[in-house]
Design an enzyme around this catalytic site. Structure first.
Site, PDB file in Angstrom:
ATOM      1  N   GLY A 242      36.354 -78.047 -30.910  1.00 54.28           N
ATOM      2  CA  GLY A 242      34.934 -77.766 -30.824  1.00 54.28           C
ATOM      3  C   GLY A 242      34.775 -76.346 -30.323  1.00 54.28           C
ATOM      4  O   GLY A 242      33.939 -75.534 -30.688  1.00 54.28           O
TER       5      GLY A 242
ATOM      6  N   ARG B  46      50.216 -79.872 -27.318  1.00 56.28           N
ATOM      7  CA  ARG B  46      49.123 -79.226 -26.590  1.00 56.28           C
ATOM      8  C   ARG B  46      50.117 -78.824 -25.220  1.00 56.28           C
ATOM      9  O   ARG B  46      49.947 -77.600 -24.768  1.00 56.28           O
ATOM     10  CB  ARG B  46      48.185 -80.163 -25.852  1.00 56.28           C
ATOM     11  CG  ARG B  46      46.995 -80.232 -26.784  1.00 56.28           C
ATOM     12  CD  ARG B  46      45.795 -80.902 -26.548  1.00 56.28           C
ATOM     13  NE  ARG B  46      44.895 -80.947 -27.385  1.00 56.28           N
ATOM     14  CZ  ARG B  46      43.746 -81.868 -27.636  1.00 56.28           C
ATOM     15  NH1 ARG B  46      43.738 -82.947 -27.097  1.00 56.28           N
ATOM     16  NH2 ARG B  46      42.684 -81.444 -28.527  1.00 56.28           N
TER      17      ARG B  46
ATOM     18  N   GLY C  28      39.489 -79.674 -36.029  1.00 52.45           N
ATOM     19  CA  GLY C  28      39.599 -81.048 -36.201  1.00 52.45           C
ATOM     20  C   GLY C  28      40.492 -81.313 -37.328  1.00 52.45           C
ATOM     21  O   GLY C  28      41.915 -80.932 -37.396  1.00 52.45           O
TER      22      GLY C  28
ATOM     23  N   LYS D 279      29.920 -84.023 -43.632  1.00 49.87           N
ATOM     24  CA  LYS D 279      28.553 -83.610 -43.444  1.00 49.87           C
ATOM     25  C   LYS D 279      28.221 -82.012 -43.545  1.00 49.87           C
ATOM     26  O   LYS D 279      28.744 -81.444 -42.636  1.00 49.87           O
ATOM     27  CB  LYS D 279      28.026 -84.343 -42.255  1.00 49.87           C
ATOM     28  CG  LYS D 279      27.858 -85.968 -42.391  1.00 49.87           C
ATOM     29  CD  LYS D 279      27.438 -86.645 -41.168  1.00 49.87           C
ATOM     30  CE  LYS D 279      27.020 -87.990 -41.376  1.00 49.87           C
ATOM     31  NZ  LYS D 279      26.985 -88.720 -39.905  1.00 49.87           N
TER      32      LYS D 279
HETATM   33  P1  AMP Z   1      34.536 -83.399 -40.556  1.00 51.13           P
HETATM   34  O1  AMP Z   1      34.886 -83.959 -39.176  1.00 51.13           O
HETATM   35  O2  AMP Z   1      32.959 -83.343 -40.817  1.00 51.13           O
HETATM   36  O3  AMP Z   1      35.403 -82.005 -40.562  1.00 51.13           O
HETATM   37  O4  AMP Z   1      34.902 -84.600 -41.492  1.00 51.13           O
HETATM   38  C1  AMP Z   1      36.245 -84.812 -41.813  1.00 51.13           C
HETATM   39  C2  AMP Z   1      36.146 -86.079 -42.420  1.00 51.13           C
HETATM   40  O5  AMP Z   1      35.544 -85.820 -43.649  1.00 51.13           O
HETATM   41  C3  AMP Z   1      37.625 -86.746 -42.726  1.00 51.13           C
HETATM   42  O6  AMP Z   1      37.915 -87.858 -42.168  1.00 51.13           O
HETATM   43  C4  AMP Z   1      37.378 -87.139 -44.413  1.00 51.13           C
HETATM   44  O7  AMP Z   1      37.912 -88.282 -44.699  1.00 51.13           O
HETATM   45  C5  AMP Z   1      35.970 -86.854 -44.450  1.00 51.13           C
HETATM   46  N1  AMP Z   1      35.570 -86.690 -45.969  1.00 51.13           N
HETATM   47  C6  AMP Z   1      35.856 -85.657 -46.755  1.00 51.13           C
HETATM   48  N2  AMP Z   1      35.540 -85.835 -47.984  1.00 51.13           N
HETATM   49  C7  AMP Z   1      34.784 -86.995 -47.796  1.00 51.13           C
HETATM   50  C8  AMP Z   1      34.064 -87.722 -48.889  1.00 51.13           C
HETATM   51  N3  AMP Z   1      33.936 -87.159 -50.408  1.00 51.13           N
HETATM   52  N4  AMP Z   1      33.454 -88.916 -48.604  1.00 51.13           N
HETATM   53  C9  AMP Z   1      33.627 -89.401 -47.288  1.00 51.13           C
HETATM   54  N5  AMP Z   1      34.266 -88.799 -46.398  1.00 51.13           N
HETATM   55  C10 AMP Z   1      34.994 -87.370 -46.732  1.00 51.13           C
END
Ligand code: AMP
Length: 415
Positions: A396, A34, A373, A217
């Protein structure tokens, strides 16, 4: 005003940067990305013969002084990166004398803005449910304006180069801009690049456009998915989201991450994609593990038939092929979120396949934006950050921009 057209000679410039860098337990900077990101703007001001007042937040001190989040800890790292001596103002709201004494070429770093609650403009120590909250909020807005005015009084010109906080209407990111004439406020180089990159995927789209949304999610990505649905040709939904879709279609997802309250939402996304003619690409197979750890036992199975006691942790070989086929012909690519638990080395294949395809498409002339992220951590892990068109610095802020929201930090300058 555009920064390139501005001559800072003899001017005092107050620059909002995002120096919210990670520190180790001894207060040493562990990643200076950064700081390096802001250098083109800071160096231009000094090279023109201006003086610099640098301001930033660090961490979440919640309006209180917290030595562990003092920007004094990074003063020397900033000085080294800039190649200039850096003075430090231990109280950002009482730095008028130090700012006034600055000579061309000199640099003053202000203490963490968030040591003052006025920076974020949220009342502290009062619950939202409290009947007095609205009054407290009003009073805080007045105080925030005063705080922004104090910061503005230090300088002749305001530059915002903190994309990471552009989605916040804080004193230093938005309110302060009201105290400068249009010709004396501008975005820094980093901000300009981010704004251009977002524009490339939201307005100036070269087709086909493939968006890859991964992560854990569907609920946290729904705003973006909905906004992209009107723009993309191919939409790859991967990562943990896969299993919510598989379950919604009647599959057995074993112990996979799955939002059972979002099954209707998943079906609705599928329906909308069909209506809008978007090619929705979902994983068909996965690498399942029998425990959430790197060295568990694994098997490849259909996402619809994951045995109890097993969970889908990465995209399987057929899914990777589907993803690749939707990415390679693309001329515009957005990638947010990994295709598996990429933090575990044995579950990186899906994300790696996506990264490789994005790199190849980029070589063939696509514009590729990676951001938000974990996808950034992912391309960094693969050492491929330099082989995509743009890696966004704003988690974000980028996601809100892609959702189609107006970012206050940009609106405050551009109107
Ligand atoms: P996000 O912050 O929503 O972009 O999620 C990123 C996180 O999703 C990372 O830490 C990954 O380890 C997790 N992730 C990706 N695929 C899976 C999965 N099949 N099961 C559990 N966690 C997951």
């Amino acid at each position: 005003m555009k920064i390139d057209n501005y001559n800072f000679a003899g001017k005092k410039a107050i620059v909002r940067v995002d120096f919210n860098v990670p520190l180790d337990e001894n207060g040493h900077v562990t990643d200076d990305t950064r700081i390096r990101g802001a250098l083109p703007t800071l160096k231009k001001i000094l090279a023109d013969g201006g003086s610099l007042i640098i301001m930033s937040h660090m961490g979440k001190p919640k309006g209180k002084v917290n030595p562990k989040m003092s920007l004094g800890q990074i003063k020397d790292v900033v000085a080294q990166a800039l190649g200039a001596e850096v003075q430090f103002a231990p109280d950002c709201a009482k730095a008028a004398d130090q700012a006034a004494a600055l000579q061309p070429g000199q640099v003053l770093l202000l203490e963490n803005l968030r040591f003052y609650p006025e920076e974020e403009g949220k009342p502290v120590g009062i619950d939202k449910a409290d009947p007095a909250y609205d009054e407290a909020k009003k009073a805080m807005k007045v105080a925030q304006k005063e705080f922004a005015k104090t910061l503005a009084s230090y300088a002749d010109v305001y530059v915002n180069d903190a994309f990471g906080t552009a989605h916040r209407k804080h004193a230093s990111t938005a309110v302060i801009a009201d105290f400068f004439q249009p010709e004396d406020k501008m975005l820094g180089y980093l901000m300009e690049k981010e704004v251009q990159a977002v524009d490339n995927i939201l307005s100036d789209i070269k087709r086909p456009f493939t968006a890859i949304m991964g992560g854990s999610k569907v609920s946290t990505k729904i705003g973006i998915i909905e906004n992209l649905m009107d723009k993309v040709d191919n939409l790859i939904l991967c990562g943990g989201m896969t299993y919510t879709f598989a379950k919604a279609m009647g599959g057995n997802v074993g112990d996979s991450i799955c939002e059972t309250d979002k099954l209707d939402l998943a079906l609705d996304i599928m329906k909308k994609a069909k209506e809008k003619g978007v090619n929705l690409v979902l994983g068909v197979d996965c690498v399942a593990g029998n425990a959430f750890k790197n060295d568990c036992d694994t098997q490849i199975c259909s996402v619809q038939e994951i045995p109890e006691g097993w969970e889908g942790m990465d995209a399987g070989p057929k899914s990777r092929e589907l993803f690749k086929n939707a990415i390679l012909p693309a001329k515009t690519i957005l990638w947010n979120g990994p295709a598996g638990v990429f933090e575990f080395d044995n579950f990186t294949a899906g994300s790696r396949a996506i990264a490789d395809a994005v790199v190849e498409a980029t070589k063939n002339g696509a514009f590729s934006l990676v951001g938000g992220g974990d996808s950034v951590a992912c391309v960094n892990k693969f050492g491929l950050a330099d082989e995509v068109s743009y890696v966004s610095t704003g988690g974000g802020a980028l996601l809100e921009a892609i959702e189609g929201k107006i970012l206050p930090g940009i609106a405050a300058i551009k109107g």
